[in-house]
Design an enzyme around this catalytic site. Structure first.
Site, PDB file in Angstrom:
ATOM      1  N   LYS A  17       0.867  -1.356  -0.065  1.00  0.00           N
ATOM      2  CA  LYS A  17       0.053  -0.112  -0.035  1.00  0.00           C
ATOM      3  C   LYS A  17       0.713   1.140  -0.036  1.00  0.00           C
ATOM      4  O   LYS A  17       1.885   1.220   0.397  1.00  0.00           O
ATOM      5  CB  LYS A  17      -0.803  -0.092   1.227  1.00  0.00           C
ATOM      6  CG  LYS A  17      -0.186  -0.137   2.659  1.00  0.00           C
ATOM      7  CD  LYS A  17       0.385   1.345   3.231  1.00  0.00           C
ATOM      8  CE  LYS A  17       1.052   1.184   4.425  1.00  0.00           C
ATOM      9  NZ  LYS A  17       1.801   2.279   4.980  1.00  0.00           N
ATOM     10  N   PRO A 101       9.366  -5.001   0.239  1.00  0.00           N
ATOM     11  CA  PRO A 101      10.632  -4.942   1.408  1.00  0.00           C
ATOM     12  C   PRO A 101       9.748  -4.511   2.695  1.00  0.00           C
ATOM     13  O   PRO A 101       8.654  -3.894   2.679  1.00  0.00           O
ATOM     14  CB  PRO A 101      10.931  -3.642   0.881  1.00  0.00           C
ATOM     15  CG  PRO A 101      11.035  -3.623  -0.691  1.00  0.00           C
ATOM     16  CD  PRO A 101       9.415  -3.881  -0.885  1.00  0.00           C
ATOM     17  N   ALA A 104       9.842  -0.619   5.370  1.00  0.00           N
ATOM     18  CA  ALA A 104       9.829   0.413   4.124  1.00  0.00           C
ATOM     19  C   ALA A 104       8.553   1.252   4.125  1.00  0.00           C
ATOM     20  O   ALA A 104       8.493   2.276   3.325  1.00  0.00           O
ATOM     21  CB  ALA A 104       9.782  -0.426   2.855  1.00  0.00           C
ATOM     22  N   GLY A 105       7.586   0.955   5.151  1.00  0.00           N
ATOM     23  CA  GLY A 105       6.026   1.708   5.094  1.00  0.00           C
ATOM     24  C   GLY A 105       5.072   1.214   4.102  1.00  0.00           C
ATOM     25  O   GLY A 105       4.426   2.148   3.831  1.00  0.00           O
ATOM     26  N   GLY A 108       3.740  -4.523   4.104  1.00  0.00           N
ATOM     27  CA  GLY A 108       3.908  -5.893   3.621  1.00  0.00           C
ATOM     28  C   GLY A 108       3.453  -7.007   4.718  1.00  0.00           C
ATOM     29  O   GLY A 108       2.523  -7.806   4.540  1.00  0.00           O
ATOM     30  N   ASP A 143      -2.992  -1.481  10.435  1.00  0.00           N
ATOM     31  CA  ASP A 143      -3.041  -1.234   9.050  1.00  0.00           C
ATOM     32  C   ASP A 143      -3.845  -2.576   8.468  1.00  0.00           C
ATOM     33  O   ASP A 143      -4.207  -2.627   7.413  1.00  0.00           O
ATOM     34  CB  ASP A 143      -1.650  -1.250   8.302  1.00  0.00           C
ATOM     35  CG  ASP A 143      -1.092   0.228   8.383  1.00  0.00           C
ATOM     36  OD1 ASP A 143      -1.713   0.963   8.839  1.00  0.00           O
ATOM     37  OD2 ASP A 143       0.151   0.268   8.036  1.00  0.00           O
TER      38      ASP A 143
END
Length: 299
Positions: A17, A101, A104-105, A108, A143
């Site tokens: 995202k 990754p 990484a924000g 995942g 999230d």
């Protein structure tokens, strides 16, 4: 998220995202932050395979040896939640092919957890309603509920209040993951909560049915400043984006990846090549050119 049948099981493609907008207005009594964010799923995916395990065990394998496959992994935690809910000795063998990754924000880990809830509900024929899955997702992380929606959405509260929002802007997206990652907790620890946050009522209007120029104008991330303070290399990479021709690069969530939007893949590729061969090349680990993901788990 996309789910398909494979031999003896299921395969799920779990989307990354991007946060096109992220404002934080305060800290809550439960320790989380009050936020408003517009999140868009993109076509950068982890791939997970699920098969039943007749021993009743939860077994996780990952193609990356750097990622824990123990009880702290969100996939394992999600699977155990579903196992407890079933009240039966159900087991699963889960294989994770990691492409998104971490640190990484890009969400995942949260996306993989949501994929696990959906897949095991189907594989084990639990038939749990969406509301139950959402409750479990909220317990796993802020999230995770977003990834159950399978579409762009505004997320409020700590992230669990979700309002799906029509957004099908045909943009090319360049994502660059630097050689370093960032801890979400470390970034939040440096956050200075604004005394006058951005107007949350106005923000959604800037993305509904907007073209690339309007979207670029309104990209915003409150976590960008503390992330740049934490890791000076981000500032160098950001400036390299600008010099290469990106209109408005932005930090992905709490970082460390940075993204930029373009009208065409060709322009995104030009900027990517400029970055790879430019002064910031030693900071870059991965580059991706992708688009918004608009398919659903049911396809």
């Amino acid at each position: 998220m996309r789910m398909v049948s494979i031999t003896d099981g299921l395969q799920v493609w779990a989307n990354a995202k991007l946060n096109f907008y992220l404002e934080i207005s305060g800290k809550r009594s439960d320790g989380f932050h009050e936020l408003s964010t517009f999140m868009v799923p993109v076509q950068l995916n982890d791939v997970l395979e699920f098969r039943e395990d007749t021993t009743g065990a939860i077994k996780l394998w990952c193609d990356s040896k750097d990622l824990s496959t123990g009880p702290d992994n969100l996939i394992v935690r999600a699977a155990r939640m579903m196992q407890d809910e079933s009240k039966r000795p159900l087991g699963a063998e889960i294989r994770l092919f990691k492409h998104i990754p971490w640190q990484a924000g890009l969400g995942g880990g949260s996306s993989d957890a949501a994929a696990t809830l959906c897949a095991l509900n189907h594989l084990w024929k639990l038939n749990l309603p969406e509301k139950i899955l959402e409750e479990k997702a909220t317990k796993l992380g802020s999230d995770v509920p977003f990834f159950l929606q399978k579409k762009a959405a505004w997320c409020m509260g700590r992230g669990e209040k979700i309002l799906p929002s029509p957004f099908e802007c045909d943009l090319s997206i360049l994502i660059v993951k630097p050689i370093f990652g960032l801890s979400t907790a470390s970034v939040y620890s440096r956050l200075k909560i604004p005394s006058s946050p951005m107007d949350q009522a106005e923000a959604p209007k800037h993305f509904a049915g907007s073209g690339i120029n309007k979207v670029n104008e309104n990209l915003f991330n409150r976590l960008q400043e503390p992330a740049f303070e934490l890791e000076p290399g981000l500032g160098l990479l950001f400036e390299a984006f600008r010099k290469a021709g990106a209109q408005k690069p932005l930090l992905c969530g709490s970082g460390s990846a940075i993204f930029a939007l373009f009208e065409h893949d060709e322009r995104a590729l030009e900027v990517a090549k400029s970055l790879i061969h430019g002064t910031a090349r030693n900071f870059i680990e991965h580059t991706f050119i992708t688009r918004q993901a608009i398919y659903s788990c049911d396809n």
